[in-house]
Design a protein around this motif. Structure first.
Motif, PDB file in Angstrom:
ATOM      1  N   ASP A 175      62.198  35.121  35.391  1.00  0.00           N
ATOM      2  CA  ASP A 175      62.017  35.141  36.842  1.00  0.00           C
ATOM      3  C   ASP A 175      60.788  34.345  37.256  1.00  0.00           C
ATOM      4  O   ASP A 175      60.794  33.643  38.273  1.00  0.00           O
ATOM      5  N   HIS A 176      59.719  34.449  36.469  1.00  0.00           N
ATOM      6  CA  HIS A 176      58.501  33.710  36.800  1.00  0.00           C
ATOM      7  C   HIS A 176      58.710  32.212  36.621  1.00  0.00           C
ATOM      8  O   HIS A 176      58.221  31.410  37.431  1.00  0.00           O
ATOM      9  N   PHE A 177      59.399  31.824  35.557  1.00  0.00           N
ATOM     10  CA  PHE A 177      59.705  30.401  35.376  1.00  0.00           C
ATOM     11  C   PHE A 177      60.498  29.869  36.572  1.00  0.00           C
ATOM     12  O   PHE A 177      60.221  28.791  37.105  1.00  0.00           O
ATOM     13  N   TYR A 178      61.496  30.625  36.976  1.00  0.00           N
ATOM     14  CA  TYR A 178      62.333  30.228  38.104  1.00  0.00           C
ATOM     15  C   TYR A 178      61.507  30.158  39.386  1.00  0.00           C
ATOM     16  O   TYR A 178      61.676  29.248  40.203  1.00  0.00           O
ATOM     17  N   ARG A 179      60.593  31.103  39.550  1.00  0.00           N
ATOM     18  CA  ARG A 179      59.810  31.181  40.767  1.00  0.00           C
ATOM     19  C   ARG A 179      58.860  29.992  40.907  1.00  0.00           C
ATOM     20  O   ARG A 179      58.540  29.579  42.032  1.00  0.00           O
ATOM     21  N   ILE A 180      58.381  29.427  39.805  1.00  0.00           N
ATOM     22  CA  ILE A 180      57.472  28.279  39.889  1.00  0.00           C
ATOM     23  C   ILE A 180      58.210  26.952  39.762  1.00  0.00           C
ATOM     24  O   ILE A 180      57.594  25.910  39.545  1.00  0.00           O
ATOM     25  N   GLY A 181      59.542  26.989  39.910  1.00  0.00           N
ATOM     26  CA  GLY A 181      60.293  25.754  40.022  1.00  0.00           C
ATOM     27  C   GLY A 181      60.962  25.242  38.759  1.00  0.00           C
ATOM     28  O   GLY A 181      61.517  24.144  38.764  1.00  0.00           O
ATOM     29  N   TRP A 182      60.918  26.010  37.677  1.00  0.00           N
ATOM     30  CA  TRP A 182      61.600  25.574  36.465  1.00  0.00           C
ATOM     31  C   TRP A 182      63.115  25.644  36.667  1.00  0.00           C
ATOM     32  O   TRP A 182      63.621  26.589  37.290  1.00  0.00           O
ATOM     33  N   LYS A 183      63.805  24.655  36.117  1.00  0.00           N
ATOM     34  CA  LYS A 183      65.260  24.717  36.065  1.00  0.00           C
ATOM     35  C   LYS A 183      65.676  25.249  34.699  1.00  0.00           C
ATOM     36  O   LYS A 183      65.267  24.708  33.664  1.00  0.00           O
ATOM     37  N   LEU A 184      66.479  26.317  34.693  1.00  0.00           N
ATOM     38  CA  LEU A 184      66.883  26.992  33.476  1.00  0.00           C
ATOM     39  C   LEU A 184      68.366  26.767  33.245  1.00  0.00           C
ATOM     40  O   LEU A 184      69.172  26.831  34.180  1.00  0.00           O
ATOM     41  N   ILE A 185      68.742  26.511  31.993  1.00  0.00           N
ATOM     42  CA  ILE A 185      70.148  26.374  31.629  1.00  0.00           C
ATOM     43  C   ILE A 185      70.428  27.250  30.422  1.00  0.00           C
ATOM     44  O   ILE A 185      69.529  27.551  29.634  1.00  0.00           O
ATOM     45  N   MET A 186      71.673  27.697  30.271  1.00  0.00           N
ATOM     46  CA  MET A 186      72.013  28.632  29.198  1.00  0.00           C
ATOM     47  C   MET A 186      73.430  28.376  28.716  1.00  0.00           C
ATOM     48  O   MET A 186      74.349  28.188  29.504  1.00  0.00           O
ATOM     49  N   PHE A 187      73.585  28.389  27.391  1.00  0.00           N
ATOM     50  CA  PHE A 187      74.896  28.246  26.771  1.00  0.00           C
ATOM     51  C   PHE A 187      75.008  29.259  25.635  1.00  0.00           C
ATOM     52  O   PHE A 187      74.131  29.336  24.782  1.00  0.00           O
ATOM     53  N   GLY A 188      76.076  30.052  25.652  1.00  0.00           N
ATOM     54  CA  GLY A 188      76.268  31.044  24.597  1.00  0.00           C
ATOM     55  C   GLY A 188      76.573  32.421  25.143  1.00  0.00           C
ATOM     56  O   GLY A 188      77.281  32.565  26.152  1.00  0.00           O
ATOM     57  N   ASP A 189      76.049  33.437  24.482  1.00  0.00           N
ATOM     58  CA  ASP A 189      76.322  34.835  24.808  1.00  0.00           C
ATOM     59  C   ASP A 189      76.135  35.108  26.302  1.00  0.00           C
ATOM     60  O   ASP A 189      75.047  34.917  26.851  1.00  0.00           O
ATOM     61  N   ASN A 190      77.202  35.583  26.962  1.00  0.00           N
ATOM     62  CA  ASN A 190      77.121  35.798  28.407  1.00  0.00           C
ATOM     63  C   ASN A 190      76.292  37.018  28.800  1.00  0.00           C
ATOM     64  O   ASN A 190      76.194  37.329  29.992  1.00  0.00           O
ATOM     65  N   THR A 191      75.687  37.700  27.833  1.00  0.00           N
ATOM     66  CA  THR A 191      74.729  38.751  28.180  1.00  0.00           C
ATOM     67  C   THR A 191      73.604  38.186  29.042  1.00  0.00           C
ATOM     68  O   THR A 191      73.086  38.852  29.943  1.00  0.00           O
ATOM     69  N   TRP A 192      73.209  36.940  28.793  1.00  0.00           N
ATOM     70  CA  TRP A 192      72.155  36.293  29.573  1.00  0.00           C
ATOM     71  C   TRP A 192      72.546  36.167  31.041  1.00  0.00           C
ATOM     72  O   TRP A 192      71.731  36.434  31.928  1.00  0.00           O
ATOM     73  N   LEU A 195      72.443  39.582  32.686  1.00  0.00           N
ATOM     74  CA  LEU A 195      71.080  40.050  32.945  1.00  0.00           C
ATOM     75  C   LEU A 195      70.414  39.258  34.063  1.00  0.00           C
ATOM     76  O   LEU A 195      69.653  39.808  34.869  1.00  0.00           O
ATOM     77  N   PHE A 196      70.695  37.946  34.115  1.00  0.00           N
ATOM     78  CA  PHE A 196      70.048  37.059  35.086  1.00  0.00           C
ATOM     79  C   PHE A 196      71.116  36.235  35.810  1.00  0.00           C
ATOM     80  O   PHE A 196      71.274  35.037  35.553  1.00  0.00           O
ATOM     81  N   PRO A 197      71.863  36.855  36.712  1.00  0.00           N
ATOM     82  CA  PRO A 197      73.050  36.205  37.281  1.00  0.00           C
ATOM     83  C   PRO A 197      72.772  35.023  38.194  1.00  0.00           C
ATOM     84  O   PRO A 197      73.687  34.238  38.461  1.00  0.00           O
ATOM     85  N   SER A 198      71.558  34.844  38.677  1.00  0.00           N
ATOM     86  CA  SER A 198      71.320  33.785  39.661  1.00  0.00           C
ATOM     87  C   SER A 198      70.238  32.788  39.245  1.00  0.00           C
ATOM     88  O   SER A 198      69.802  31.978  40.068  1.00  0.00           O
ATOM     89  N   LEU A 199      69.825  32.817  37.983  1.00  0.00           N
ATOM     90  CA  LEU A 199      68.693  31.985  37.581  1.00  0.00           C
ATOM     91  C   LEU A 199      69.085  30.632  37.008  1.00  0.00           C
ATOM     92  O   LEU A 199      68.281  29.698  37.056  1.00  0.00           O
ATOM     93  N   PHE A 200      70.278  30.497  36.467  1.00  0.00           N
ATOM     94  CA  PHE A 200      70.602  29.308  35.678  1.00  0.00           C
ATOM     95  C   PHE A 200      71.248  28.217  36.537  1.00  0.00           C
ATOM     96  O   PHE A 200      72.208  28.452  37.267  1.00  0.00           O
ATOM     97  N   THR A 201      70.686  26.999  36.407  1.00  0.00           N
ATOM     98  CA  THR A 201      71.261  25.844  37.094  1.00  0.00           C
ATOM     99  C   THR A 201      72.611  25.489  36.509  1.00  0.00           C
ATOM    100  O   THR A 201      73.555  25.148  37.243  1.00  0.00           O
ATOM    101  N   ARG A 202      72.715  25.570  35.193  1.00  0.00           N
ATOM    102  CA  ARG A 202      73.993  25.342  34.496  1.00  0.00           C
ATOM    103  C   ARG A 202      74.120  26.395  33.405  1.00  0.00           C
ATOM    104  O   ARG A 202      73.128  26.753  32.760  1.00  0.00           O
TER     105      ARG A 202
END
Length: 344
Positions: A175-192, A195-202
């Motif tokens: 959340d802090h990474f996202y809040r300071i403007g980081w773009k986050l991407i995730m591939f793999g286990d959908n547990t992520w 847990l964080f449904p609105s953080l990932f750009t892709r």
């Protein structure tokens, strides 16, 4: 001589006492085996960006700042220069640390060296450093991921929640990474993504519960690598591979499928390392590859408990731009998992 029959009042008193003892025993069991671990309310703000001082008069209003401004505020106030600009977090689900760095004073087995030769070569050349990252029970994926990103202490009730993961609302690094403007991407286990449904750009999530799949769950991660390593818009990329864990569930630690699967993971690490070494970064940014596991596994491939085999998770840190030895041999090879990631 027959005993004196109980009066109605005495019978009622004994019955009440017995029921009360049962309720007390049940409460002791529930609160002892399923403890509630309350988190402090709210999230840390700009006051946590500065170095610790005795001055309690610091105040700032960061409610209206843009993410880029918050990121700049963090850099200015922390007075701590960034060592790395981008991070790849590669989670190899269920990989015991002893597969890579041995157990106690004993090195890893020769079969493990043969299965992961490139990663072993990075460690032997001191271009990477590895730790036994002790995981706390319950050793299942969801509470271990929460511990990595927030330092949260799991409970056995999380075993039930692991099958129906809800959005994680406590203070955490993502959340802090996202809040300071980081773009986050995730591939793999959908547990992520649960847990964080609105953080990932892709993102491209796969289910972790179809354990007979040891191929597609990892192919669906690796197929994105070439394009994403060439992309420059993200700051944190999470790769969560499930194949090792699934192989363990099918055939245990010594399954015939284990060595080929470990070699596949080694090839992924090699691909990321070589790609970064050859291509570098057009903007001069340094990238850190963190290879971790959320938990280990027993001889039969199971996990969830508190045995050494289940809590023996892995943490490997690799500076992808370094061409020479940079890590001194560590005298302390054991850390706590939640502290290791949360304070890195």
């Amino acid at each position: 001589m027959a005993g004196r029959p109980l009066s109605c009042g005495r019978l009622a008193t004994l019955t009440f006492a017995a029921v009360l003892l049962q309720i007390i025993g049940l409460l002791l069991f529930v609160f002892g085996f399923f403890p509630v671990n309350p988190a402090l309310p709210g999230i840390s703000g700009a006051e946590s960006y500065r170095m610790p001082t005795c001055d309690d008069s610091f105040e700032t209003d960061n409610g209206n700042l843009l993410p880029e401004q918050l990121g700049s505020l963090y850099r200015d106030m922390s007075q701590i220069p960034s060592t790395f600009d981008r991070i790849i977090l590669m989670v190899i689900d269920g990989l015991p640390a002893e597969f890579l760095i041995g157990r106690g004073d004993q090195p890893s087995q020769n079969s493990m060296w043969e299965a992961m030769p490139y990663t072993h070569s990075l460690l032997s050349k001191q271009r990477a450093i590895a730790y036994h990252a002790k995981a706390a029970p319950p050793t299942v994926t969801m509470p271990r991921l929460k511990a990595m990103v927030s330092g949260a202490i799991g409970g056995f009730l999380d075993v039930a929640f692991n099958f129906n993961t809800q959005a994680f609302l406590d203070d955490n690094l993502l959340d802090h990474f996202y809040r300071i403007g980081w773009k986050l991407i995730m591939f793999g286990d959908n547990t992520w993504t649960k847990l964080f449904p609105s953080l990932f750009t892709r993102d491209d999530g796969v289910s972790s519960f179809y354990v007979k799949d040891t191929v597609e769950v990892d192919f669906n991660v690796s197929r994105h690598l070439e394009a994403e390593l060439a992309a420059s818009d993200w700051k944190l990329m999470i790769l969560h591979y499930l194949g090792v864990d699934h192989v363990g569930h099918i055939g245990g630690r010594h399954s015939l499928l284990m060595a080929p699967k470990l070699k596949e993971m080694d090839d992924v690490i090699k691909m990321i390392h070589i790609h970064s070494s050859l291509n570098g970064d057009d903007h001069g940014r340094r990238m850190l590859l963190v290879v971790v596991s959320d938990h280990g596994m027993t001889e039969s491939g199971n996990h969830g408990g508190s045995s050494y085999e289940e809590t023996d998770s892995l943490a490997v840190f690799i500076d992808l731009q370094s061409q020479s030895p940079i890590y001194a041999p560590s005298m302390r090879r054991e850390v706590f998992q939640k502290c290791c990631y949360y304070h890195t």
